[in-house]
Motif scaffolding. Structure first.
Motif, PDB file in Angstrom:
ATOM      1  N   ILE A  65       0.913  -1.249  -0.160  1.00  0.00           N
ATOM      2  CA  ILE A  65       0.067   0.194  -0.022  1.00  0.00           C
ATOM      3  C   ILE A  65       0.984   1.150  -0.071  1.00  0.00           C
ATOM      4  CG2 ILE A  65      -1.991   1.049   1.090  1.00  0.00           C
ATOM      5  CD1 ILE A  65      -2.623  -1.701   0.514  1.00  0.00           C
ATOM      6  N   ARG A  67       0.162   4.300   1.078  1.00  0.00           N
ATOM      7  CA  ARG A  67       0.333   5.304   1.965  1.00  0.00           C
ATOM      8  C   ARG A  67      -0.635   4.646   3.052  1.00  0.00           C
ATOM      9  NH1 ARG A  67       1.682  10.328   1.900  1.00  0.00           N
ATOM     10  NH2 ARG A  67       0.716  11.711   3.610  1.00  0.00           N
ATOM     11  N   ASP A  69      -3.170   3.917   6.401  1.00  0.00           N
ATOM     12  CA  ASP A  69      -4.265   4.335   6.592  1.00  0.00           C
ATOM     13  C   ASP A  69      -4.358   5.407   7.977  1.00  0.00           C
ATOM     14  OD1 ASP A  69      -5.450   2.853   4.554  1.00  0.00           O
ATOM     15  OD2 ASP A  69      -6.505   1.717   5.937  1.00  0.00           O
ATOM     16  N   THR A  80      -7.821   6.591   3.645  1.00  0.00           N
ATOM     17  CA  THR A  80      -7.369   5.125   3.194  1.00  0.00           C
ATOM     18  C   THR A  80      -6.955   5.087   1.622  1.00  0.00           C
ATOM     19  OG1 THR A  80      -7.773   2.780   3.200  1.00  0.00           O
ATOM     20  CG2 THR A  80      -9.683   4.347   2.516  1.00  0.00           C
ATOM     21  N   ASN A  81      -6.200   4.180   1.151  1.00  0.00           N
ATOM     22  CA  ASN A  81      -5.823   4.258  -0.140  1.00  0.00           C
ATOM     23  C   ASN A  81      -6.717   3.085  -0.969  1.00  0.00           C
ATOM     24  OD1 ASN A  81      -3.837   6.335  -0.129  1.00  0.00           O
ATOM     25  ND2 ASN A  81      -2.447   5.058  -1.140  1.00  0.00           N
ATOM     26  N   LEU A  82      -7.320   3.488  -2.002  1.00  0.00           N
ATOM     27  CA  LEU A  82      -8.155   2.261  -2.796  1.00  0.00           C
ATOM     28  C   LEU A  82      -7.332   2.269  -4.132  1.00  0.00           C
ATOM     29  CD1 LEU A  82     -11.730   3.553  -1.954  1.00  0.00           C
ATOM     30  CD2 LEU A  82     -10.283   1.789  -0.883  1.00  0.00           C
ATOM     31  N   ARG A  83      -7.612   0.967  -4.734  1.00  0.00           N
ATOM     32  CA  ARG A  83      -6.985   0.729  -5.917  1.00  0.00           C
ATOM     33  C   ARG A  83      -7.821   1.156  -6.945  1.00  0.00           C
ATOM     34  NH1 ARG A  83      -3.445  -3.174  -7.956  1.00  0.00           N
ATOM     35  NH2 ARG A  83      -2.150  -1.877  -6.749  1.00  0.00           N
ATOM     36  N   GLU A 154      -3.401   4.198  -7.207  1.00  0.00           N
ATOM     37  CA  GLU A 154      -4.214   4.137  -5.951  1.00  0.00           C
ATOM     38  C   GLU A 154      -4.739   5.621  -5.898  1.00  0.00           C
ATOM     39  OE1 GLU A 154      -1.657   3.221  -2.515  1.00  0.00           O
ATOM     40  OE2 GLU A 154      -0.846   1.452  -3.713  1.00  0.00           O
ATOM     41  N   VAL A 157      -8.487   8.455  -0.269  1.00  0.00           N
ATOM     42  CA  VAL A 157      -9.998   8.581  -0.149  1.00  0.00           C
ATOM     43  C   VAL A 157     -10.007   8.952   1.489  1.00  0.00           C
ATOM     44  CG1 VAL A 157     -12.090   7.654   0.083  1.00  0.00           C
ATOM     45  CG2 VAL A 157     -10.698   7.104  -1.761  1.00  0.00           C
TER      46      VAL A 157
END
Lengths: 578, 127
Positions: A65, A67, A69, A80-83, A154, A157
């Protein structure tokens, strides 16, 4: 003889050579046998079902990841990071750039001319659009353009949207922190989870933050304020449970928000906080032994320092006791108190020990240092005594007040979660007796003084109002513009939390009779916050005995017009009370 | 050829077969590993997305708005009641009541009422 001798020697050599060969053969047989056994073991044995090769890898197969959370103190996701996918192109492989640009611009809502220029620029790589939505992804796939592809990316969010915006800050296109804790803790966040450090946990509580934001937003809109700041501070862990700055912004689209909304008014702005500084002046005079709660101060008429007159907004035109001067927020009384010490170095030293001469150490990157007077003649000592001529950030202020009502020791605040065992020992500022006196004075102000609008029946609170003329850089004090504030302690007999509400340029309305004083505008906000936040934090209503203990002190201290008990017996009782 | 040459040949062939088998198993394991890692990565991203969804849908701002629409009000300290104010006194009084019953066999038993598990909030009763 010689012949026989040489035949014997030849036979011996042959035997020795055969022996060597047999030994060598045995070694080889043994070696191959063990290798064979190992092979059988690896391919058919128990280990074959559990491939050892897995253990050579990172282990859990979890993706890297980019970054870590960010969570609130109860584990609620704040960032949070999302794909997602991004659209990229290899311009050298795009057959008909004009047609491709037209179709892509249509599907992705881009400027066709700019896109065409990018595709005609040549080279092997060009970004078409970063972080597209699933719908856009489907459209791009449907187009099936050669030389155009999707690349995993990424996206940062922020599910809570505006709620914690100023603490969190936001990130740029390449996932780098640009503001708030995202910037301050950049090193910790980048690769934090991959390095096994886990998410970053803040001291902020989203449930508390929501109540604070809701209450402050109502006042912000009702009084047409330019800005507002509200803080809930845990006095024991010295951690910020809530930090609301208005106007705020949605970090999911931060760069599209006005820059004024992105300014953190709790840490990035400094204000002259007016009468809120009287807490420091009174504590200073009491702790220095220059004054006691029995002293009387002449506030019967305006005070002149040179040609500068000093008035009281809530003038009583009589001598006031020290508790009265505090609870009625007398400017004249505070100047009389500072006159009793009349030592600028001691006054500066006291404020310095409270952290008011330096930038707060809270983990926010945009924290502003205080604005301090260059010289400290008596007029400066006097104005600082009632909170003018010195400007500090609300964050700085809260850290200082917590020192005076908790245990008399200064400790810097934090927005990162920490337990009581992690709280630094701190530096002593005032004695325990001063702390007790200050708690009582704050209760008195809320119960019978200018802060009575923040009085609650079920929680024993204390507080101090503040209304300061607003100074603007290059313009001096702006006529009609004030900063209205209220600081509240909950519960005041055994403080756990501090609540600070600051409204920047509020306008009075009919319900406040046009008044913009902190007691009319900010104090009710603090009261609403306490009423709603107390149960969330598990605070039980104060027992009646706690109020009775506070009131019992009134019996012995000469205080408050109309409620005073200025008897010799009372004074004697106090003198005997250790 | 030495006497044990045949043994050597057998061992070499067996070793070659073993190495082949091992290599094949490693290759299979690698493929499986890659597939598993890809599946884990996908699941991890999916879990992150679901967590973000959960945080988004349960954000206090939204819940407060929804609660307001169904007539709920913010909880304040005024709505906090002490345990002694909870109205279970009537239930407890009933539980203490003893009802004597004569059985057909001629025996006598005393019936008691089991107190209810749930309590009815009645702030005024305990005062």
């Amino acid at each position: 003889m010689v012949l026989f001798a040489s035949r014997d020697a030849g036979t011996r050599s042959l035997r020795r050579a055969r022996l060597r060969l047999r030994v060598l053969m045995a070694v080889f047989v043994l070696a191959f046998f063990s290798v064979g056994l190992r092979l059988v073991d690896l391919t058919t044995g128990a280990r074959a079902t559990k491939p050892q090769v897995l253990s050579l890898r990172r282990g859990d197969g979890a993706p890297d990841i980019g970054r870590a959370d960010i969570l609130d103190r109860r584990g609620v996701t704040l960032a949070t990071n999302l794909r997602v996918n991004s659209v990229i192109a290899d311009p050298s492989r795009v057959n008909f750039p004009e047609r491709a640009a037209h179709r892509l611009a249509d599907a992705l809502g881009l400027n066709e001319a700019a896109l065409l220029a990018r595709l005609k620029r040549g080279g092997r790589f060009a970004w078409i659009k970063r972080r597209i939505s699933p719908r856009e992804e489907a459209l791009v796939k449907d187009l099936g353009l050669p030389g155009v592809a999707l690349q995993p990316d990424e996206e940062r969010v922020y599910p809570q949207k505006n709620l914690v915006s100023h603490v969190l800050g936001f990130t740029g296109d390449d996932n780098q922190g640009l503001a708030g804790i995202e910037l301050a803790e950049q090193d910790r966040l980048v690769g934090g989870e991959a390095k096994g450090k886990g998410p970053l946990v803040l001291s902020i509580d989203v449930a508390v933050q929501n109540v604070v934001r809701e209450a402050t937003m109502k006042a912000f809109l009702r009084f047409h304020a330019k800005g507002a700041c509200a803080i809930v501070f845990d006095t024991r862990t010295r951690a910020f449970l809530s930090l609301v700055s208005l106007p705020d912004f949605d970090p999911n689209r931060a760069t599209r928000e006005p820059s004024t909304n992105r300014q953190n008014r709790c840490s990035g702005h400094t204000y002259e906080l007016g009468s809120l500084f009287k807490i420091f002046t009174t504590a200073f005079a009491l702790d220095a032994g220059a004054a006691s709660l029995f002293d009387r101060l002449d506030a019967s008429q305006p005070l002149y320092i040179g040609r500068h007159p000093i008035h009281d907004d809530h003038a009583k035109f009589r001598w006031l006791t020290v508790p009265e001067a505090f609870a009625f927020s007398s400017n004249i009384g505070m100047v009389r108190l500072i006159q009793k010490v009349d030592d600028p170095e001691r006054q500066k030293g006291f404020l310095r020990r409270l952290g008011l001469f330096g930038t707060s150490k809270v983990e926010l990157p945009d924290t502003r240092p205080p604005l301090l007077p260059r010289r400290w003649p008596f007029i400066t000592q006097a104005t600082v005594a009632y909170g003018h001529g010195i400007a500090v950030s609300p964050v700085n202020y809260v850290e200082a007040v917590a020192s005076l009502i908790d245990d008399g020791r200064f400790r810097p605040g934090t927005v990162l979660r920490r337990g009581l065992e992690d709280v630094p020992p701190g530096e002593p500022v005032v004695a325990a007796k001063t702390v007790r006196d200050m708690r009582w004075l704050l209760w008195l102000t809320t119960d019978r003084g200018t802060g009575d609008q923040a009085r609650l029946d079920r929680y024993l609170t204390g507080g101090k109002t503040g209304t300061a003329d607003k100074a603007v850089y290059g313009r001096g004090y702006v006529k009609g513009a004030v900063v209205a504030s209220f600081v509240s302690v909950l519960p005041v007999d055994d403080p756990r939390y501090l609540v600070l509400v600051t409204l920047d340029e509020p306008q009075g309305d009919a319900a406040t009779h046009g008044f913009r004083y902190g007691g009319w505008t900010a104090a009710p906000v603090a009261a609403e916050i306490i009423e709603r936040v107390g149960p969330l934090l598990g605070l039980e209503p104060s027992p009646p005995e706690a109020r009775a203990r506070m009131e019992a002190r009134l019996q012995v201290y000469p205080a408050m017009n109309g409620h005073s008990h200025e008897t010799e017996e009372g004074l004697a009782a106090v003198r005997l009370d250790p | 050829m030495p006497r044990y040459g045949w043994l050597l040949v057998v061992l070499i062939v067996a070793s070659a077969f073993g190495v082949y088998q091992l290599k094949h198993a490693v290759w299979r394991a690698r493929v499986e590993l890659r597939q598993t890692e890809a599946a884990i990565a996908k699941e991890t991203w999916d879990v992150r997305r679901l967590e973000a969804d959960l945080a988004f849908l349960t954000r206090p701002t939204r819940l407060a708005d929804l609660a307001g629409r169904v007539g709920m009000r913010p909880a304040t300290v005024e709505r906090v009641v002490e345990a002694r104010q909870i109205g279970r006194r009537r239930a407890l009084e009933l539980a203490r009541t003893v009802v004597p019953v004569e059985l057909v066999s001629g025996g006598r038993v005393e019936l008691r009422f089991k107190p209810p598990v749930t309590f009815v909030l009645d702030a005024g009763e305990g005062r």
